[in-house]
Design a protein around this motif. Structure first.
Motif, PDB file in Angstrom:
ATOM      1  N   ASN A  70      80.296  60.760  28.621  1.00 48.95           N
ATOM      2  CA  ASN A  70      81.640  61.247  28.310  1.00 48.95           C
ATOM      3  C   ASN A  70      81.769  61.457  26.802  1.00 48.95           C
ATOM      4  O   ASN A  70      81.917  60.505  26.048  1.00 48.95           O
ATOM      5  N   ILE A  71      81.724  62.711  26.374  1.00 51.54           N
ATOM      6  CA  ILE A  71      81.735  62.988  24.938  1.00 51.54           C
ATOM      7  C   ILE A  71      83.109  62.781  24.314  1.00 51.54           C
ATOM      8  O   ILE A  71      83.232  62.756  23.090  1.00 51.54           O
ATOM      9  N   LEU A  72      84.134  62.619  25.131  1.00 50.23           N
ATOM     10  CA  LEU A  72      85.463  62.354  24.578  1.00 50.23           C
ATOM     11  C   LEU A  72      85.534  60.965  23.949  1.00 50.23           C
ATOM     12  O   LEU A  72      86.443  60.679  23.176  1.00 50.23           O
ATOM     13  N   ASN A  73      84.557  60.117  24.279  1.00 53.61           N
ATOM     14  CA  ASN A  73      84.501  58.776  23.692  1.00 53.61           C
ATOM     15  C   ASN A  73      83.675  58.739  22.413  1.00 53.61           C
ATOM     16  O   ASN A  73      83.442  57.671  21.850  1.00 53.61           O
ATOM     17  N   LYS A  74      83.219  59.895  21.963  1.00 51.68           N
ATOM     18  CA  LYS A  74      82.295  59.932  20.832  1.00 51.68           C
ATOM     19  C   LYS A  74      82.849  60.794  19.708  1.00 51.68           C
ATOM     20  O   LYS A  74      83.680  61.675  19.918  1.00 51.68           O
TER      21      LYS A  74
ATOM     22  N   LEU B 286      67.205  60.806  31.250  1.00 50.49           N
ATOM     23  CA  LEU B 286      67.416  60.179  29.948  1.00 50.49           C
ATOM     24  C   LEU B 286      68.909  60.025  29.703  1.00 50.49           C
ATOM     25  O   LEU B 286      69.650  61.005  29.728  1.00 50.49           O
ATOM     26  N   PHE B 287      69.339  58.780  29.472  1.00 45.37           N
ATOM     27  CA  PHE B 287      70.749  58.544  29.159  1.00 45.37           C
ATOM     28  C   PHE B 287      70.900  57.163  28.539  1.00 45.37           C
ATOM     29  O   PHE B 287      70.029  56.300  28.677  1.00 45.37           O
ATOM     30  N   SER B 288      72.005  56.975  27.849  1.00 52.38           N
ATOM     31  CA  SER B 288      72.354  55.649  27.331  1.00 52.38           C
ATOM     32  C   SER B 288      73.281  54.984  28.325  1.00 52.38           C
ATOM     33  O   SER B 288      74.144  55.639  28.914  1.00 52.38           O
ATOM     34  N   GLU B 289      73.124  53.690  28.498  1.00 52.48           N
ATOM     35  CA  GLU B 289      73.937  52.978  29.479  1.00 52.48           C
ATOM     36  C   GLU B 289      75.425  53.164  29.212  1.00 52.48           C
ATOM     37  O   GLU B 289      76.218  53.317  30.132  1.00 52.48           O
ATOM     38  N   ASP B 290      75.819  53.144  27.930  1.00 47.58           N
ATOM     39  CA  ASP B 290      77.239  53.247  27.616  1.00 47.58           C
ATOM     40  C   ASP B 290      77.762  54.664  27.769  1.00 47.58           C
ATOM     41  O   ASP B 290      78.948  54.911  27.630  1.00 47.58           O
ATOM     42  N   GLU B 291      76.867  55.614  28.056  1.00 48.54           N
ATOM     43  CA  GLU B 291      77.299  57.002  28.206  1.00 48.54           C
ATOM     44  C   GLU B 291      77.616  57.358  29.643  1.00 48.54           C
ATOM     45  O   GLU B 291      78.184  58.404  29.912  1.00 48.54           O
ATOM     46  N   MET B 292      77.214  56.516  30.588  1.00 54.38           N
ATOM     47  CA  MET B 292      77.445  56.825  31.982  1.00 54.38           C
ATOM     48  C   MET B 292      78.861  56.391  32.342  1.00 54.38           C
ATOM     49  O   MET B 292      79.189  55.215  32.373  1.00 54.38           O
ATOM     50  N   ASN B 293      79.711  57.365  32.597  1.00 64.37           N
ATOM     51  CA  ASN B 293      81.127  57.100  32.841  1.00 64.37           C
ATOM     52  C   ASN B 293      81.424  57.074  34.338  1.00 64.37           C
ATOM     53  O   ASN B 293      80.868  57.838  35.100  1.00 64.37           O
ATOM     54  N   SER B 294      82.303  56.179  34.763  1.00 66.75           N
ATOM     55  CA  SER B 294      82.739  56.132  36.152  1.00 66.75           C
ATOM     56  C   SER B 294      84.182  56.589  36.228  1.00 66.75           C
ATOM     57  O   SER B 294      85.103  55.850  35.877  1.00 66.75           O
ATOM     58  N   SER B 295      84.386  57.820  36.683  1.00 67.52           N
ATOM     59  CA  SER B 295      85.737  58.376  36.677  1.00 67.52           C
ATOM     60  C   SER B 295      86.641  57.705  37.697  1.00 67.52           C
ATOM     61  O   SER B 295      87.853  57.733  37.564  1.00 67.52           O
TER      62      SER B 295
END
Length: 265
Positions: free
Chosen positions: A12-16, A60-69
């Motif tokens: 979720n790029i809105l968190n970055k 490839l992903f960061s754990e904190d990047e996987m969002n649960s809507s």
């Protein structure tokens, strides 16, 4: 050495900070920067999995990047949409992009999917046969209940009308890029009015992930040693943008990208 697929998730790029785009920054820059932010991290901060949907692919992903809507509320309160930028018309690639959209948003169905051939059509003129091949895959997703509405982006007026007349599941949405078409074609506007089709505008680039950006991503992967093997030439198969809106508040809560790159590892 074998052909492998790399699936890169932006989260979720809105968190970055990268979501705070400058006024002169394009959507192409946003896509590239969000993917670069993921793979440019230290290897120990990056999760690398063999994709459960495709044993020949690496995620490839960061754990904190996987969002649960689903944590944002009940499903009926969410509007979940995908836009698929196709570089491949293979059925398996289109299905893979949709499945990852469902996983990225943690829902069991999508409100709509917009199909863009901007990447594929850069190699030649888009034809009705190309559209029908990809559209048939989306029709199956509608029949299975995974998608409610489907639409097209940046298709010539006559080609859109021809598609509408030929396909089983009619497009509910059509998008046009006002950067390349300064006014809405009157014939398209009238056709959409008659058929109750949503006519929307967008500002996505004609090619969302050009070859020079793919090369830069490949170099970052090589330099970061995320992939220990030497990486050959990578090419995009698809780029997918997911968005989750909170309908009751009219707020965009989640936005991100997933890209599939194919190459020799």
């Amino acid at each position: 050495m074998e052909s492998r697929e790399l699936i890169i998730y932006s989260g979720n790029i809105l968190n970055k900070a990268i979501s705070l785009r400058k006024g002169n920054e394009s959507n192409e820059d946003e896509i590239f920067e969000s993917l670069k932010a993921c793979i440019g991290q230290k290897p120990d901060l990056l999760t690398k999995n063999v994709d459960p949907l495709n044993g020949n692919a690496i995620e490839l992903f960061s754990e904190d990047e996987m969002n649960s809507s689903h944590e944002m509320g009940d499903r009926q309160d969410l509007k979940v949409t995908l836009k698929l930028f196709l570089y491949s018309l293979e059925r398996k690639d289109i299905i893979a992009s949709i499945d990852r959209g469902l996983r990225s948003t943690s829902v069991d169905y999508l409100d709509n999917i917009i199909l863009s051939f901007s990447g594929y059509s850069k190699t030649g003129a888009l034809t009705i046969e190309h559209i029908q091949k990809a559209w048939a895959v989306l029709e199956d997703q509608v029949d299975s209940g995974k998608v409610k509405m489907i639409g097209l982006s940046d298709v010539d007026t006559q080609l859109f009308i021809q598609t509408y007349e030929l396909v089983k599941v009619k497009p509910s949405i059509v998008q046009i890029n006002l950067a390349s078409c300064c006014v809405v074609p009157p014939e398209l506007a009238e056709f959409c009015k008659q058929k109750s089709i949503q006519l929307l505008t967008h500002s996505d680039p004609l090619n969302v992930l050009p070859e020079d950006k793919v090369l830069q991503l490949s170099n970052i992967l090589q330099e970061s040693a995320v992939i220990p093997d030497k990486i050959g030439v990578l090419e995009a198969l698809w780029v997918m943008r997911f968005q989750v809106h909170l309908k009751t508040r009219g707020v965009l809560a989640t936005k991100g990208y997933v890209v599939s790159l194919n190459g020799v590892l």
